[in-house]
Motif scaffolding. Structure first.
Motif, short mmCIF file in Angstrom:
data_model
loop_
_atom_site.label_atom_id
_atom_site.label_comp_id
_atom_site.label_asym_id
_atom_site.label_seq_id
_atom_site.Cartn_x
_atom_site.Cartn_y
_atom_site.Cartn_z
N VAL A 152 -68.93 51.37 -60.13
CA VAL A 152 -69.34 50.62 -58.91
C VAL A 152 -70.00 49.28 -59.97
CG1 VAL A 152 -71.28 50.16 -57.54
CG2 VAL A 152 -69.92 52.30 -57.55
N HIS A 153 -70.58 49.52 -61.12
CA HIS A 153 -71.04 48.25 -61.56
C HIS A 153 -70.10 47.34 -62.01
CE1 HIS A 153 -73.70 46.28 -64.47
NE2 HIS A 153 -72.84 46.18 -65.23
N LYS A 154 -68.63 47.76 -62.64
CA LYS A 154 -67.47 47.10 -62.65
C LYS A 154 -67.02 46.24 -61.49
CE LYS A 154 -66.01 49.58 -66.69
NZ LYS A 154 -65.29 50.61 -67.44
N LEU A 155 -67.06 47.13 -60.42
CA LEU A 155 -66.64 46.45 -59.24
C LEU A 155 -67.52 45.36 -58.69
CD1 LEU A 155 -64.85 46.68 -56.55
CD2 LEU A 155 -66.50 48.03 -55.62
N VAL A 156 -68.62 45.49 -58.75
CA VAL A 156 -69.71 44.66 -58.39
C VAL A 156 -69.73 43.25 -59.16
CG1 VAL A 156 -72.37 44.03 -58.23
CG2 VAL A 156 -71.32 46.30 -57.28
N ARG A 157 -69.66 43.50 -60.21
CA ARG A 157 -69.31 42.37 -61.55
C ARG A 157 -68.15 41.58 -61.14
NH1 ARG A 157 -73.34 40.30 -63.60
NH2 ARG A 157 -74.81 41.83 -64.66
N ILE A 197 -66.77 41.41 -58.00
CA ILE A 197 -66.84 40.75 -56.90
C ILE A 197 -67.81 39.50 -56.85
CG2 ILE A 197 -67.79 40.96 -54.35
CD1 ILE A 197 -66.60 43.97 -54.43
N LEU A 198 -68.85 39.75 -57.61
CA LEU A 198 -70.03 38.95 -57.87
C LEU A 198 -70.26 38.66 -59.11
CD1 LEU A 198 -72.40 40.95 -55.23
CD2 LEU A 198 -71.10 38.91 -54.69
N PRO A 199 -69.60 38.06 -59.73
CA PRO A 199 -69.48 37.58 -61.39
C PRO A 199 -70.73 36.95 -61.86
CG PRO A 199 -67.88 36.29 -60.28
CD PRO A 199 -68.27 37.21 -59.26
N SER A 200 -71.33 35.92 -60.71
CA SER A 200 -72.61 35.29 -61.27
C SER A 200 -73.84 36.12 -61.16
CB SER A 200 -72.71 34.11 -60.63
OG SER A 200 -72.75 34.23 -59.46
N ALA A 201 -73.86 37.52 -60.48
CA ALA A 201 -75.15 37.98 -60.22
C ALA A 201 -75.88 38.73 -61.33
CB ALA A 201 -74.42 39.29 -59.35
N ASN A 202 -76.95 38.57 -61.49
CA ASN A 202 -77.80 39.03 -62.58
C ASN A 202 -77.93 40.62 -62.36
OD1 ASN A 202 -79.90 39.81 -60.54
ND2 ASN A 202 -80.95 37.85 -60.84
N HIS A 203 -78.50 41.26 -63.40
CA HIS A 203 -78.66 42.59 -63.45
C HIS A 203 -79.45 43.36 -62.32
CE1 HIS A 203 -79.16 46.49 -65.27
NE2 HIS A 203 -80.16 46.61 -65.02
N ASP A 204 -80.37 42.54 -61.86
CA ASP A 204 -81.24 43.11 -60.72
C ASP A 204 -80.25 42.99 -59.20
OD1 ASP A 204 -83.49 43.77 -61.98
OD2 ASP A 204 -84.46 41.97 -61.66
N ALA A 205 -79.57 41.88 -59.07
CA ALA A 205 -78.60 42.02 -58.16
C ALA A 205 -77.61 42.99 -58.04
CB ALA A 205 -78.10 40.23 -57.91
N VAL A 206 -77.24 43.33 -59.11
CA VAL A 206 -75.98 44.31 -59.35
C VAL A 206 -76.71 45.53 -59.19
CG1 VAL A 206 -74.61 45.76 -61.10
CG2 VAL A 206 -74.64 43.11 -60.87
N ARG A 207 -77.86 45.93 -59.25
CA ARG A 207 -78.62 47.19 -59.10
C ARG A 207 -78.72 47.22 -57.74
NH1 ARG A 207 -83.42 47.47 -62.87
NH2 ARG A 207 -84.16 47.77 -60.89
N SER A 208 -79.22 46.24 -57.14
CA SER A 208 -79.72 46.31 -55.49
C SER A 208 -78.32 46.38 -54.85
CB SER A 208 -80.26 44.69 -55.14
OG SER A 208 -81.41 44.60 -55.77
N PHE A 209 -77.27 45.67 -55.09
CA PHE A 209 -75.90 45.86 -54.28
C PHE A 209 -75.57 47.24 -54.74
CE2 PHE A 209 -71.29 45.31 -53.85
CZ PHE A 209 -71.42 44.67 -52.59
N GLN A 210 -75.72 47.94 -55.78
CA GLN A 210 -75.35 49.36 -55.85
C GLN A 210 -76.03 50.15 -55.21
OE1 GLN A 210 -75.88 49.55 -60.30
NE2 GLN A 210 -73.71 50.24 -60.64
N ALA A 211 -77.34 50.05 -55.11
CA ALA A 211 -78.30 50.73 -54.13
C ALA A 211 -77.75 50.68 -52.50
CB ALA A 211 -79.59 50.24 -54.29
N ALA A 212 -77.31 49.40 -52.06
CA ALA A 212 -77.07 49.28 -50.69
C ALA A 212 -75.59 50.10 -50.45
CB ALA A 212 -76.79 47.99 -50.65
N LEU A 213 -74.73 49.84 -51.65
CA LEU A 213 -73.34 50.66 -51.29
C LEU A 213 -73.83 52.41 -51.32
CD1 LEU A 213 -71.19 48.95 -53.61
CD2 LEU A 213 -70.97 49.02 -51.40
#
Length: 162
Positions: A25-30, A32-48
């Protein structure tokens, strides 16, 4: 489009089991959202991962994307009746199941920080009220993100009672 999204999902499903684990999921989010910071990636993972099981199926991904647009609008409107209903329901459960809720919270707080990450909040919601659906859990997670509790994407037990 759906076919492209399916291809991207399959690309990141390294073991082909039909679900993405936390690393996938982390790789997928990265991607899709390459400029997202660590907190944004974690938040997106939680939403998924609204059921909090640590993996994301293609159905969860589609559901998240579809509902995210609608839920984001609802979650950013603190007086929205749908949001208020879900928040009141969760708050009531947390209060009624006080000791049980606190015990579950403490079990999920593996770092003993007194805070839960949003993915742990999703697990807590599932355990406290299995009847809360993915959309309702997503509304709560998005509302907590919008409130930016502690500016760290984490929630205290007291935050859940507010």
């Amino acid at each position: 489009n759906r076919a492209h999204l399916k291809d991207v999902f399959a690309k990141h499903d390294e073991n082909g089991d039909g679900a993405l684990d936390r690393g996938e999921v982390h790789k997928l989010v990265r991607e899709i959202l390459p400029s997202a910071n660590h907190d944004a990636v974690r938040s997106f993972q939680a939403a998924l991962d609204v059921d909090g099981d640590g993996s994301v199926t293609f159905a969860e991904l589609l559901s998240c994307i579809k509902e995210h647009v609608e839920s984001q609008e609802v979650a950013t409107q603190p007086t929205n009746p749908q949001l208020l209903d879900v928040l009141r329901r969760l708050q009531k459960i947390v209060r009624e199941k006080g000791d049980v809720a606190r015990s579950l919270f403490d079990q999920l707080d593996t770092g003993k920080s007194g805070m839960l990450e949003l993915k742990q909040v999703a697990k807590l919601m599932c355990r406290l009220d299995p009847s809360l659906g993915p959309r309702e859990r997503r509304l709560v997670v998005l509302r907590l993100l919008d409130m930016d509790l502690g500016a760290k994407g984490c929630v205290s037990f007291a935050d859940l009672l507010r």
